[in-house]
Design a protein around this motif. Structure first.
Motif, PDB file in Angstrom:
ATOM      1  N   LYS A   1       0.794  -1.223   0.000  1.00  0.00           N
ATOM      2  CA  LYS A   1       0.000   0.000   0.000  1.00  0.00           C
ATOM      3  C   LYS A   1       0.831   1.279   0.000  1.00  0.00           C
ATOM      4  N   GLY A   2       2.070   1.215   0.453  1.00  0.00           N
ATOM      5  CA  GLY A   2       2.868   2.429   0.562  1.00  0.00           C
ATOM      6  C   GLY A   2       4.208   2.324  -0.122  1.00  0.00           C
ATOM      7  N   PHE A   3       4.803   3.507  -0.405  1.00  0.00           N
ATOM      8  CA  PHE A   3       6.104   3.552  -1.068  1.00  0.00           C
ATOM      9  C   PHE A   3       7.199   2.973  -0.176  1.00  0.00           C
ATOM     10  N   GLU A   4       7.138   3.285   1.130  1.00  0.00           N
ATOM     11  CA  GLU A   4       8.183   2.841   2.048  1.00  0.00           C
ATOM     12  C   GLU A   4       8.230   1.316   2.136  1.00  0.00           C
ATOM     13  N   SER A   5       7.072   0.706   2.278  1.00  0.00           N
ATOM     14  CA  SER A   5       7.042  -0.750   2.388  1.00  0.00           C
ATOM     15  C   SER A   5       7.508  -1.415   1.105  1.00  0.00           C
ATOM     16  N   PHE A   6       7.239  -0.785  -0.049  1.00  0.00           N
ATOM     17  CA  PHE A   6       7.696  -1.368  -1.311  1.00  0.00           C
ATOM     18  C   PHE A   6       9.216  -1.391  -1.371  1.00  0.00           C
ATOM     19  N   GLY A   7       9.858  -0.286  -0.950  1.00  0.00           N
ATOM     20  CA  GLY A   7      11.319  -0.236  -1.000  1.00  0.00           C
ATOM     21  C   GLY A   7      11.958  -1.297  -0.132  1.00  0.00           C
ATOM     22  N   VAL A   8      11.446  -1.455   1.086  1.00  0.00           N
ATOM     23  CA  VAL A   8      11.998  -2.448   2.002  1.00  0.00           C
ATOM     24  C   VAL A   8      11.762  -3.858   1.463  1.00  0.00           C
ATOM     25  N   PHE A   9      10.545  -4.124   1.000  1.00  0.00           N
ATOM     26  CA  PHE A   9      10.199  -5.465   0.538  1.00  0.00           C
ATOM     27  C   PHE A   9      10.946  -5.833  -0.733  1.00  0.00           C
ATOM     28  N   SER A  10      11.068  -4.865  -1.649  1.00  0.00           N
ATOM     29  CA  SER A  10      11.750  -5.175  -2.905  1.00  0.00           C
ATOM     30  C   SER A  10      13.225  -5.485  -2.671  1.00  0.00           C
ATOM     31  N   ASN A  11      13.870  -4.753  -1.762  1.00  0.00           N
ATOM     32  CA  ASN A  11      15.269  -5.054  -1.441  1.00  0.00           C
ATOM     33  C   ASN A  11      15.399  -6.411  -0.762  1.00  0.00           C
ATOM     34  N   ALA A  12      14.404  -6.760   0.043  1.00  0.00           N
ATOM     35  CA  ALA A  12      14.417  -8.065   0.710  1.00  0.00           C
ATOM     36  C   ALA A  12      14.274  -9.197  -0.300  1.00  0.00           C
ATOM     37  N   VAL A  13      13.749  -8.897  -1.481  1.00  0.00           N
ATOM     38  CA  VAL A  13      13.606  -9.893  -2.539  1.00  0.00           C
ATOM     39  C   VAL A  13      14.812  -9.860  -3.475  1.00  0.00           C
ATOM     40  N   ILE A  14      15.241  -8.639  -3.856  1.00  0.00           N
ATOM     41  CA  ILE A  14      16.293  -8.479  -4.858  1.00  0.00           C
ATOM     42  C   ILE A  14      17.624  -9.064  -4.391  1.00  0.00           C
ATOM     43  N   LEU A  15      18.067  -8.685  -3.203  1.00  0.00           N
ATOM     44  CA  LEU A  15      19.394  -9.105  -2.753  1.00  0.00           C
ATOM     45  C   LEU A  15      19.524 -10.622  -2.577  1.00  0.00           C
ATOM     46  N   PRO A  16      18.567 -11.301  -1.930  1.00  0.00           N
ATOM     47  CA  PRO A  16      18.678 -12.765  -1.858  1.00  0.00           C
ATOM     48  C   PRO A  16      18.659 -13.429  -3.232  1.00  0.00           C
ATOM     49  N   LEU A  17      17.812 -12.923  -4.143  1.00  0.00           N
ATOM     50  CA  LEU A  17      17.780 -13.485  -5.496  1.00  0.00           C
ATOM     51  C   LEU A  17      19.132 -13.342  -6.175  1.00  0.00           C
TER      52      LEU A  17
END
Length: 274
Positions: free
Chosen positions: A178-194
């Motif tokens: 729902k928010g920009f802040e949560s997207f940034g945190v979540f996307s980094n949590a996905v990108i770096l492990p991948l």
């Protein structure tokens, strides 16, 4: 009377308009451009050059080459994929922006189909990601990677297919946040492990059998690397740019193609809920 959908050319025109809007907005974002330029330079200059001497180890008095390339050459294709991964996934933040300020609602009530709206946004994000990938490709000579015209065209084609799938993945993530802040945190949590579990910064020695690989590396790590589709995208890019593959080149392209189709199909399904 139900509102009539525009004809094919009308839909194509709508896709083009949304694509152009996404590209212009991304290219006008100075922060995104600076990140797209600085990120690969940091990886190539600091990690690539700094770890280059340690890429060759001495075993029983003999120098053993892990792969017949410098570490800078080995990591260079992976840095291209990293730039594409970041840009593709984060370009989907525009979905949250459009939803927040009402633009998406206005587009969805227009005669354009939802699939056409989604296609325009995905194409826009994929185009921007390819531009950021080409920023890295431009310093290939510095990394010691010699490219022919056919190599560059093949690399750009792979970039686009990969970017299309990863932007679709970003749309799926954005649709659940729902928010920009949560997207940034979540996307980094996905990108770096991948990225780090895709054999991006360390090689699975192709000279070893699978049994030897499981002895050399932890079994769980080998399994994660082999299940990660980004592994095959990076390996395909290495095959194009430095003629080195850890896996079957045909299998690499098949995995990337299936991943892209599956992620776009998932994005189409999720976009119905917007």
């Amino acid at each position: 009377m139900a509102e009539q959908r525009p004809n094919l050319w009308g839909q194509i025109g709508g896709v083009h308009a949304i694509w152009l809007r996404e590209v212009k907005r991304s290219l006008r974002d100075k922060g995104q451009l600076i990140g797209g330029a600085s990120r690969p330079l940091l990886w190539v200059l600091i990690l690539g050059i700094g770890l280059n001497p340690y890429f060759r180890g001495e075993v029983y008095g003999e120098v053993r080459f892990v792969v017949p390339y410098t570490y800078l050459q080995f990591i260079f294709p992976a840095v291209i994929v990293l730039n594409i991964l970041y840009t593709s996934v984060q370009s989907a933040v525009s979905l949250i922006w459009d939803r927040e300020f009402g633009f998406l609602r206005e587009v969805l009530v227009s005669p354009m189909s939802r699939n056409a709206v989604l296609l325009g946004k995905v194409l826009g994000g994929a185009t921007t990601a390819v531009v950021h990938g080409c920023m890295v490709l431009a310093v290939a000579r510095f990394a010691g990677v010699a490219l022919t015209l056919s190599d560059m065209l093949a690399a750009i084609a792979l970039m686009f297919v990969l970017s299309f799938g990863l932007t679709s993945f970003g749309i799926v993530i954005a649709n659940h946040l729902k928010g920009f802040e949560s997207f940034g945190v979540f996307s980094n949590a996905v990108i770096l492990p991948l990225y780090f579990t895709a054999s991006s910064v360390f090689p699975l020695d192709p000279a070893l059998t699978r049994a030897q690989t499981l002895v050399t590396y932890p079994e769980w790590l080998v399994i994660v690397v082999e299940l990660n589709p980004i592994t095959y995208a990076i390996d395909a890019m290495r095959g194009i740019l430095i003629d080195f593959n850890q896996f079957n080149p045909v299998w690499n392209l098949q995995v990337v193609g299936v991943m892209t189709v599956a992620l776009f199909a998932l994005a189409v399904w999720e976009f119905r809920k917007v």
